[in-house]
Design a protein around this motif. Structure first.
Motif, mmCIF file in Angstrom:
data_model
loop_
_atom_site.group_PDB
_atom_site.id
_atom_site.type_symbol
_atom_site.label_atom_id
_atom_site.label_comp_id
_atom_site.label_asym_id
_atom_site.label_seq_id
_atom_site.Cartn_x
_atom_site.Cartn_y
_atom_site.Cartn_z
ATOM 1 N N ILE A 30 -35.544 62.823 9.941
ATOM 2 C CA ILE A 30 -35.590 63.999 9.066
ATOM 3 C C ILE A 30 -34.509 64.988 9.478
ATOM 4 N N ILE A 158 -37.703 63.394 2.454
ATOM 5 C CA ILE A 158 -38.112 64.727 2.899
ATOM 6 C C ILE A 158 -36.919 65.526 3.419
ATOM 7 N N LEU A 162 -35.691 69.226 2.217
ATOM 8 C CA LEU A 162 -35.825 70.356 3.136
ATOM 9 C C LEU A 162 -34.466 70.944 3.471
ATOM 10 N N GLY A 267 -34.255 62.604 -2.454
ATOM 11 C CA GLY A 267 -35.671 62.371 -2.226
ATOM 12 C C GLY A 267 -36.224 61.268 -3.109
#
Length: 526
Positions: A30, A158, A162, A267
């Motif tokens: 991530i 993700i 983000l 995503g």
């Protein structure tokens, strides 16, 4: 019979160490994707060519470091190697964050530090993937490979979202800062993990770096299964690289999206990957690995064309869902096919060749598509990438993965050599002569079987090989092969001789009249 649900999509997560490392890697992935969004968004105003250099800088070091990294991972403690590399990458991420907050992160500084992170990825890759088969039972290796791809692609679902939101709300520097923090989980798990002790290699069987590199190269060269997997990877990865290299440009120029919209598009690939992993075991069981891989190539090509010719955000989102499914099907199928057939002694080196093709294909593909987009247009680049994927699908029937089960575990059935002298490990070269007696009706079949034995001898250490028929006695055949040193021949007898090699030799021996007789000779030097 395999245990019930042994190969279900999520079964490897029942293994505590695999689960802990998987979760730690998820956090790190991530962070990496958040940083990628930040880096690409910093460069999006500088044009397609410079933008594509983010992927090039991240993947290019594999071309130089993958093979040495594979050798290193087969010769040293992999856990300690991973600790050192992960710590170094965390330090580079800290520098990126500090420079970004201080306003001193220009385009070329950013690319240079991304290149350093790419070096860490290149050193990390072979050791990380070679560690995986030691964390799960063999029957769970295929879903474990799928979960590895799911990990990265769920993080892709993700992380970019983000990252896009974070860039819009707080600035690029925070994407670099959170990436630096994301390395902590892996470092903690690796530091606390104590793998089972393995028996140390004897002085005779311990390889030197250059000899280990030669041995790994020889193994891949004489392993038809590995060569076929590498070719299938080379036919898929460069075309697929267009998606990762050019999707920021597609979001910015074609769809008129900002950083948050770009994150949502990426995503979609991750969401597709989750769905793809869920149905992969049933799909592969229904149509086989070869058709799964070919279908993945066709789906990815279709997704690129849809993104190219339909400038509608909803269509692009749906197309990228399909691309995510295709991506995880291809990666999981190729990775599992490779890992399931590799013996432990050369696993990291063979994985290094795979990463060389994979990451090198990503880097070269990203550069090529970026240049084409710069000079011929984004639509032309995406269409050319789709055409390359279609070529890979078209030739797949001539490059089957061959799902036949193989046994890469060490086998001790090769009789120990009987000698009246005690050679030193470095003595050599060693000539091995094996005598076979074969009746005339079996000769043709024996010669064909010995051609497969030749591949076995060469990939386990032989530098030359020959099969000769006695002119004075037609049923007598002599197999000769040479090995560089006595230590390397002992490695053939022990860690390198696997169930695969045993089966190949057994096929040839079944056609003979008695047990073959082997002799060993050393070059006589003056």
């Amino acid at each position: 019979m395999a245990p019930k649900n042994a190969d279900s999509a999520w079964s490897p997560l029942r293994q505590p160490v695999f689960r802990a490392l998987w979760l730690a890697q998820f956090a790190s992935n991530i962070g990496s994707w958040m940083q990628t969004v930040g880096a690409q968004w910093l460069l999006v105003a500088h044009g397609a060519a410079l933008l594509s250099f983010v992927q090039v800088a991240a993947g290019l070091p594999v071309l130089v470091l993958a093979l040495p990294a594979g050798v290193l991972a087969d010769l040293v403690d992999r856990r300690r190697l991973l600790l050192a590399v992960q710590g170094g990458m965390a330090a580079v991420a800290v520098v990126l964050a500090v420079l970004a907050f201080a306003g001193g992160l220009g385009p070329w500084t950013l690319l240079g530090l991304t290149l350093l992170l790419g070096c860490g990825t290149a050193l990390n890759g072979p050791a990380w993937q070679a560690l995986q088969p030691t964390l799960v039972p063999r029957e769970q290796l295929r879903p474990a490979s799928a979960l590895g791809a799911v990990n990265q692609n769920v993080a892709r679902a993700i992380g970019p979202a983000l990252g896009g939101l974070l860039v819009a709300a707080a600035g690029v520097g925070w994407t670099f800062a959170l990436n630096a923090v994301s390395f902590a989980g892996i470092l903690v798990v690796l530091a606390r993990w104590r793998p089972a002790e393995t028996a140390p290699r004897s002085e005779q069987e311990r390889e030197q770096a250059l000899a280990a590199l030669r041995a790994g190269t020889r193994y891949v060269r004489h392993s038809p299964r590995v060569r076929r997997i590498l070719l299938r990877s080379a036919l898929f990865v460069p075309g697929a690289a267009a998606l990762w290299a050019l999707i920021p440009l597609t979001a910015h120029q074609t769809l008129g999206m900002g950083s948050a919209g770009y994150g949502v598009l990426l995503g979609a690939v991750g969401i597709g990957a989750i769905a793809g992993a869920w149905v992969l075991p049933k799909t592969a069981a229904l149509i086989g690995n070869d058709r799964t891989l070919a279908l993945a190539g066709a789906m990815f090509a279709a997704a690129l064309l849809a993104v190219d010719y339909v400038a509608v955000a909803a269509v692009a989102f749906a197309a990228l869902l399909v691309a995510g499914i295709a991506w995880i099907w291809a990666l999981s199928t190729l990775n599992a096919a490779l890992q399931l057939g590799l013996p432990a002694w050369v696993r990291a080196r063979a994985v290094a060749f795979y990463l060389l093709v994979f990451q090198g294909g990503m880097a070269v593909g990203a550069f090529v598509w970026g240049v084409i987009a710069q000079w011929a247009g984004l639509s032309t680049a995406l269409a050319a990438a789709a055409a390359l994927l279609v070529v890979g699908v078209a030739v797949s029937r001539w490059l089957p993965l061959r799902d036949r089960q193989v046994d890469p575990t060490p086998s001790d059935t090769w009789p120990e050599p009987r000698l009246v002298m005690e050679p030193a490990p470095q003595d050599g070269p060693v000539m091995v002569v094996v005598e076979y007696l074969v009746l005339e009706p079996n000769v043709d079949a024996f010669v064909k079987a010995m051609a497969r034995v030749e591949s076995s001898r060469r990939r386990t250490g032989a530098t030359s090989w020959g099969l000769y028929r006695d002119a004075a006695r037609s049923d007598r055949f002599l197999e000769t092969f040479t090995v560089r040193s006595w230590a390397e021949h002992l490695a053939q007898h022990h860690e390198r001789y696997t169930g695969i090699d045993r089966e190949l030799l057994a096929e040839a021996k079944a056609l003979t009249e008695r047990e073959p007789v082997a002799t060993h000779a050393f070059m006589q030097r003056s």
